[in-house]
Design an enzyme around this catalytic site. Structure first.
Site, PDB file in Angstrom:
ATOM      1  N   ASP A   1       0.840  -1.201   0.000  1.00 28.86           N
ATOM      2  CA  ASP A   1       0.000   0.000   0.000  1.00 28.86           C
ATOM      3  C   ASP A   1       0.878   1.255   0.000  1.00 28.86           C
ATOM      4  O   ASP A   1       1.866   1.332   0.741  1.00 28.86           O
ATOM      5  CB  ASP A   1      -0.861  -0.025   1.274  1.00 28.86           C
TER       6      ASP A   1
ATOM      7  N   GLU B   1      14.576 -15.302   0.627  1.00 26.82           N
ATOM      8  CA  GLU B   1      14.972 -16.410   1.514  1.00 26.82           C
ATOM      9  C   GLU B   1      13.918 -17.515   1.489  1.00 26.82           C
ATOM     10  O   GLU B   1      14.165 -18.615   1.935  1.00 26.82           O
ATOM     11  CB  GLU B   1      15.087 -15.918   2.965  1.00 26.82           C
TER      12      GLU B   1
HETATM   13  C1  NOJ Z   1      -4.449   2.975  -0.897  1.00 26.02           C
HETATM   14  C2  NOJ Z   1      -5.569   2.047  -0.572  1.00 26.02           C
HETATM   15  O1  NOJ Z   1      -5.881   1.286  -1.705  1.00 26.02           O
HETATM   16  C3  NOJ Z   1      -6.705   2.928  -0.105  1.00 26.02           C
HETATM   17  O2  NOJ Z   1      -7.893   2.204   0.022  1.00 26.02           O
HETATM   18  C4  NOJ Z   1      -6.302   3.570   1.186  1.00 26.02           C
HETATM   19  O3  NOJ Z   1      -7.296   4.490   1.573  1.00 26.02           O
HETATM   20  C5  NOJ Z   1      -4.977   4.323   1.042  1.00 26.02           C
HETATM   21  N1  NOJ Z   1      -4.001   3.591   0.301  1.00 26.02           N
HETATM   22  C6  NOJ Z   1      -4.398   4.606   2.400  1.00 26.02           C
HETATM   23  O4  NOJ Z   1      -3.937   3.421   2.978  1.00 26.02           O
END
Ligand code: NOJ
Length: 553
Positions: A219, A268
């Site tokens: 993310d 690993e």
């Molecule tokens: C991207 C994620 O896909 C989204 O849903 C989220 O709100 C933001 N990152 C923050 O984590």
């Protein structure tokens, strides 16, 4: 002959888990656990629900499942606010349920990719709670971005950054210090310069790798490192939600060192496991830097997702994506929908230029026709493709959710001017009738439209021209022609009218009409599959508006 489908009939063989480089051409299905299947009737999807539906995903013909976060979380941002990275939130089940999902998936020949949220934790994470409780000077504050404010009494934020969800990117605590949150105030940004942060995430990686996961979706992979000194942006050039602009908190060169260290950990482990980056960068060339051989494996192609349904632009993006990935040896990826953007059946139902969060239903029939054509185009491209739950049913966004049921934090922080992500997160329909259309035995945490039953898996199964059967056929053909997702090249034909695309792959051709008018062109070979009703006679093809056809050549 007028038809949607021809041979071959679908084969639902399990993918070979041991196949090396599976991810270079994999079709990966995103499950948003809260909205996929609810095993206990509490209105919220859960891991046992996912487990029960794994055979459906195997039969659909995907290679892997990416699960959006199911970790312990107060759900200030749908679980992208993690309070404990090694625990399952009780609303989703337990660690044993996660283990069961991983094992059952593997037994079915499916791989499991989990979400990793390293840019920020929840404000309910133990580190942050203690950092706040201990007050200014606490060493735990160094693991986040705490600062004193500007102004005579520190009453102004430390810099002019705005949160991606609207409002300032800084919140002031009663003790006078401010902390940075690029997203909601409940999502404080971690300080990746601090060695404890890096150590902790390597340990979290190991935890899930030991559980048997096949990879991680990272993310905000472009956000971990901030520019030295957290400089002001200056001027009104604030960022848009999920935009591609150059920013001092995004796409800093320092992030690559982190990924090199993660790659060492991953390597690993046996079994050809992967990382896929959520990296919104200014160009595909910048995206390619994340997938150099010693970093991550794939990155989402958001430039492609953001493209209008327009032949020249699609061709340009396909070429530039393939060109950008070739030098680093990574596969191109393709995606049309996910949990953050308006579903492509609704994006294409609206005029271009409205961005990726749209609040109008538009012309549904047009949107679905284009969405089906766009999907067949995507699945014919070399590289790996991502599907979002429910797109195989042709689901539109739910654009008329009442404000009082909305949960997207960006909706509230932008005073309802932005943040329509709930519309693509409505629980999906499995059956024609029944409580929540088979999502569970109870209700659903977001209301489903009345028409949902006719879009259900049950209603579409076995109906030859349904969107679900089109996806099943397409994925079956992709398996039967292993070269389809492989490689890094397409060969374009230039002799076609404006708005018509044709490209060839070994033994295969794809023709696409992106215009609103039917055209008659030469049939390149034996038709395999079409996204709408087409007529082939005497070697000529009548290709209707907004339609894609696959050919064996
Ligand atoms: C991207 C994620 O896909 C989204 O849903 C989220 O709100 C933001 N990152 C923050 O984590």
């Amino acid at each position: 002959m007028s038809q949607h489908f021809t041979d071959p009939s679908p084969v639902y063989a399990s993918p070979a888990r041991e196949a090396a480089d599976w991810w270079r051409h994999a079709v990966i299905y995103q499950v948003y656990p809260r909205s996929f299947a609810d095993s206990d009737g509490d209105g919220t999807g859960d891991l046992q629900g996912v487990r029960q539906r794994l055979p459906y995903l195997r039969d659909l013909g995907v290679d892997a499942v990416w699960l959006s976060p199911f970790y312990a979380s107060p759900q200030a941002d749908g679980g992208y606010d993690v309070a404990d990275y090694r625990a399952v939130d009780p609303m989703y089940g337990t660690l044993l349920d996660a283990d069961a999902v991983i094992r059952d998936a593997h037994a079915l020949g499916l791989r499991i990719i989990v979400d990793l949220v390293p840019n920020h934790s929840s404000d309910q994470h133990e580190w942050f709670k203690r950092a706040v409780a201990e007050g200014p000077g606490s060493p735990l504050r160094d693991r986040y971005h705490f600062r004193t404010g500007k102004g005579e009494h520190g009453e102004l934020p430390p810099n002019d950054w705005e949160s991606i969800f609207g409002g300032p990117a800084w919140t002031r605590l009663p003790d006078g210090e401010w902390y940075l949150h690029l997203f909601a105030p409940e999502q404080p940004d971690l300080n990746w310069e601090h060695p404890a942060v890096a150590d902790e995430f390597r340990s979290i990686l190991r935890f899930w790798l030991d559980m048997g996961v096949d990879g991680f979706r990272v993310d905000v992979a472009h956000g971990l490192v901030k520019a030295e000194g957290l400089p002001d942006l200056g001027g009104g050039d604030q960022l848009k939600l999920l935009g591609n602009a150059v920013m001092p908190f995004f796409d800093q060169d320092g992030v690559h060192e982190i990924y090199r260290s993660w790659r060492l950990v991953l390597d690993e482990y046996d079994g050809d496991r992967i990382f896929v980056a959520e990296a919104w960068t200014p160009t595909v060339e910048r995206t390619a830097l994340y997938v150099r051989p010693d970093e991550l494996h794939q990155a989402f192609n958001f430039q492609y997702l953001s493209a209008p349904w327009e032949a020249a632009e699609l061709r340009r993006l396909i070429d530039s994506s393939l060109d950008a990935m070739r030098p680093v040896g990574a596969p191109a990826t393709w995606v049309l929908s996910n949990h953050d953007v308006t579903r492509h059946a609704t994006r294409y139902a609206n005029p271009p230029g409205l961005g990726t969060q749209i609040r109008t239903a538009g012309d549904r029939e047009l949107g679905l026709r284009r969405a089906r054509a766009a999907t067949l185009l995507m699945l014919a491209l070399p590289g790996s493709a991502y599907l979002y739950q429910g797109e195989e049913l042709g689901l539109p966004d739910v654009t008329d959710l009442p404000d009082e049921v909305r949960q997207d934090p960006s909706f509230f922080r932008a005073q309802g001017q932005d943040g329509f992500r709930d519309g693509c997160r409505v629980p999906i329909p499995w059956t024609r009738t029944g409580p929540s259309y088979g999502f569970g035995d109870g209700g659903s945490w977001l209301p489903q439209p009345d028409a949902w039953g006719e879009l259900s898996v049950e209603a579409q199964t076995g109906v030859p021209d349904s969107t679900l059967e089109m996806y099943r056929r397409a994925l079956a053909v992709r398996r039967e022609l292993p070269g389809l997702g492989a490689g890094t090249d397409v060969t374009w034909h230039d002799e076609l009218p404006a708005g018509i695309l044709r490209f060839d792959r070994p033994g295969f051709a794809c023709t696409v009409n992106t215009t609103g008018t039917a055209v008659r062109i030469a049939a390149p070979g034996r038709m395999l599959l079409a996204s709408g009703p087409v007529t082939v006679a005497d070697g000529r093809l009548d290709l209707p508006a907004d339609t894609t056809v696959w050919w064996a050549v």
